[in-house]
Enzyme design. Structure first.
Site, PDB file in Angstrom:
ATOM      1  N   GLU A 101      70.589  -8.491  39.289  1.00 18.50           N
ATOM      2  CA  GLU A 101      69.822  -9.747  39.247  1.00 18.50           C
ATOM      3  C   GLU A 101      70.706 -10.963  39.007  1.00 18.50           C
ATOM      4  O   GLU A 101      70.391 -11.801  38.157  1.00 18.50           O
ATOM      5  CB  GLU A 101      68.722  -9.635  38.169  1.00 18.50           C
ATOM      6  CG  GLU A 101      67.793  -8.462  38.421  1.00 18.50           C
ATOM      7  CD  GLU A 101      66.851  -8.149  37.254  1.00 18.50           C
ATOM      8  OE1 GLU A 101      66.841  -8.898  36.268  1.00 18.50           O
ATOM      9  OE2 GLU A 101      66.128  -7.139  37.343  1.00 18.50           O
ATOM     10  N   ASN A 119      72.069  -5.075  42.868  1.00 20.58           N
ATOM     11  CA  ASN A 119      70.688  -4.641  42.705  1.00 20.58           C
ATOM     12  C   ASN A 119      69.832  -5.843  42.289  1.00 20.58           C
ATOM     13  O   ASN A 119      70.221  -6.601  41.403  1.00 20.58           O
ATOM     14  CB  ASN A 119      70.666  -3.576  41.584  1.00 20.58           C
ATOM     15  CG  ASN A 119      69.319  -2.921  41.372  1.00 20.58           C
ATOM     16  OD1 ASN A 119      68.697  -2.443  42.331  1.00 20.58           O
ATOM     17  ND2 ASN A 119      68.850  -2.882  40.133  1.00 20.58           N
ATOM     18  N   HIS A 140      59.780  -4.091  42.947  1.00 23.08           N
ATOM     19  CA  HIS A 140      58.625  -4.170  42.042  1.00 23.08           C
ATOM     20  C   HIS A 140      57.550  -4.960  42.784  1.00 23.08           C
ATOM     21  O   HIS A 140      57.628  -6.185  42.890  1.00 23.08           O
ATOM     22  CB  HIS A 140      59.009  -4.879  40.736  1.00 23.08           C
ATOM     23  CG  HIS A 140      59.917  -4.065  39.887  1.00 23.08           C
ATOM     24  ND1 HIS A 140      59.498  -2.909  39.263  1.00 23.08           N
ATOM     25  CD2 HIS A 140      61.223  -4.211  39.579  1.00 23.08           C
ATOM     26  CE1 HIS A 140      60.502  -2.384  38.590  1.00 23.08           C
ATOM     27  NE2 HIS A 140      61.569  -3.152  38.765  1.00 23.08           N
ATOM     28  N   GLU A 179      63.670   0.682  42.164  1.00 20.60           N
ATOM     29  CA  GLU A 179      62.714   0.539  41.052  1.00 20.60           C
ATOM     30  C   GLU A 179      61.286   0.352  41.557  1.00 20.60           C
ATOM     31  O   GLU A 179      60.498  -0.405  40.969  1.00 20.60           O
ATOM     32  CB  GLU A 179      63.109  -0.660  40.164  1.00 20.60           C
ATOM     33  CG  GLU A 179      64.539  -0.597  39.657  1.00 20.60           C
ATOM     34  CD  GLU A 179      64.922  -1.733  38.712  1.00 20.60           C
ATOM     35  OE1 GLU A 179      64.025  -2.447  38.225  1.00 20.60           O
ATOM     36  OE2 GLU A 179      66.127  -1.887  38.462  1.00 20.60           O
ATOM     37  N   ASP A 236      57.545   0.129  42.233  1.00 18.32           N
ATOM     38  CA  ASP A 236      56.195   0.366  41.715  1.00 18.32           C
ATOM     39  C   ASP A 236      55.262  -0.664  42.353  1.00 18.32           C
ATOM     40  O   ASP A 236      55.722  -1.656  42.922  1.00 18.32           O
ATOM     41  CB  ASP A 236      56.109   0.385  40.167  1.00 18.32           C
ATOM     42  CG  ASP A 236      56.763  -0.782  39.474  1.00 18.32           C
ATOM     43  OD1 ASP A 236      56.997  -1.823  40.124  1.00 18.32           O
ATOM     44  OD2 ASP A 236      57.036  -0.677  38.259  1.00 18.32           O
TER      45      ASP A 236
END
Ligand code: 9MR
Length: 364
Positions: free
Chosen positions: A169, A211, A247, A276, A278
């Protein structure tokens, strides 16, 4: 290779239809779990719950104490990502003290269960310990603190980590370097290249990744990563991959341009990964998602998986936890939830079955 697999499946399906095969019941006998359904060149991973928001809850450490959780973890996945256990505040709580126990336990579990490990993370603006955030250091000291952390942590797990999220990030929504990142603010963006170089020296076999979230659709953030990736590669910095965290929220639509984004990095010769995933949703009163919501959620999961399957060198597909019991989502987005592929009691949602079927179809 995956394209060839799809052809074989199609041919088999045709043959089966024509000759009325006697026992078609087990159409996919290999599809019992996500990991067994997956193409051989694709790791299926999950975050391993512990630390972070879990500390605020009354339950004991999920990875250590929840036996049914551990069983599903071993059975369904062939890659694991420590959710918090390798982050600075957790693994390096005091300047001269490391806390390796929880990370060691995950790496050991992974070895016992034939799982790869994704290391997360080395250079980030968040979840840094107070001694670092509040300390007074010269630039030279900071640089040596980062270098020694990377050599210590990456070196400890040398040969046991498949992929490291080296830089996490680092850009904001405008595609600018985040000034809240202590390393970038104090040492300049050039520190990112150094972090990759040090990680590579500490474990030459680990694949080293950029990432981030918010890179599921094209835009200035993706542009910033593409520019950076080109620069690092031109400087022969050991950068091996670009990862989309993914996400997702049903408020913002399906990730229908993700394949195109990943392809841009594949075109540079990089590996790509979903790290990651979801899919959160606004929960109705009572907190139970409707059947329609679960169907939509499943389709988002499938779109993300299809994106990875469509790109040659996307070899790692990780969901950020597999059960709502431990998801970070309701803690950070109080109106939303139900973001994972299993309910709190580990019963499977449509998203789980959709992922498994999609994997089985893509398998060689
Ligand atoms: O899931 C993690 C949660 O337990 C922590 O409290 C939180 C604190 O920042 O971090 C969560 O994981 C994040 C990951 O490390 C980086 N990408 C975003 C994830 C969700 O916030």
């Amino acid at each position: 290779m995956r394209r060839a697999a799809r052809t074989v499946v199609a041919v088999l399906a045709t043959t089966a239809t024509l000759s009325f095969v006697a026992q078609p019941v087990q159409a996919h006998p290999q599809t019992k779990t996500l990991r067994s359904a997956a193409p051989r060149d694709l790791r299926i991973g999950t975050a391993v719950a512990g630390g972070g928001h879990h500390v605020e809850h009354s339950y004991p450490d999920p990875f250590t104490y929840d036996r049914p959780y551990r069983k599903v973890l071993a059975k369904e996945f062939n890659s694991v990502s420590p959710e918090n256990q390798m982050k600075w505040e957790f693994i390096h709580p005091e300047r001269n003290k490391y806390n390796f126990g929880p990370a060691d336990a995950i790496v050991k579990f992974a070895r016992q269960h034939g799982q790869a490990v994704r290391g997360h993370t080395l250079l980030w603006h968040s979840q840094n310990p107070a001694w670092l955030n509040e300390g007074t250091f010269t630039k030279a000291e900071l640089r040596s603190i980062l270098k020694s952390h990377i050599f210590t942590v990456v070196g400890r797990y040398r040969g046991q980590i498949q992929q490291w999220d080296v830089a996490n990030e680092i850009f904001n929504e405008n595609g600018e370097y985040r000034q809240e990142n202590i390393w970038i603010r104090e040492l300049g963006p050039g520190i990112v290249a150094d972090a990759f170089r040090w990680a590579h020296q500490a474990d030459p076999r680990a694949q080293l990744f950029l990432n981030d979230y918010g890179v599921e659709w094209p835009g200035v953030k993706v542009d910033a990563y593409e520019t950076l990736a080109k620069e690092l590669l031109a400087q022969r910095v050991p950068l091996h991959g670009f990862a989309s965290q993914a996400h997702l929220s049903m408020r913002y639509g399906a990730p229908d341009q993700l394949a195109g984004v990943l392809q841009r990095f594949d075109d540079l010769g990089l590996k790509t990964a979903i790290t990651e995933l979801d899919v959160r949703m606004d929960l109705p009163e009572g907190g139970v998602p409707t059947a329609e919501q679960l169907t939509t959620q499943a389709s988002y999961y499938k779109t993300a998986l299809d994106a990875c399957l469509a790109v040659d060198d996307c070899n790692s597909f990780t969901i950020w936890g597999f059960t709502d019991k431990y998801s970070w989502v309701p803690v950070f987005f109080p109106a939303e939830g139900a973001a994972t592929v299993m309910f709190e009691d580990f019963t499977k949602k449509p998203a789980y079955y959709t992922l498994r079927d999609t994997l089985a179809r893509a398998r060689r």
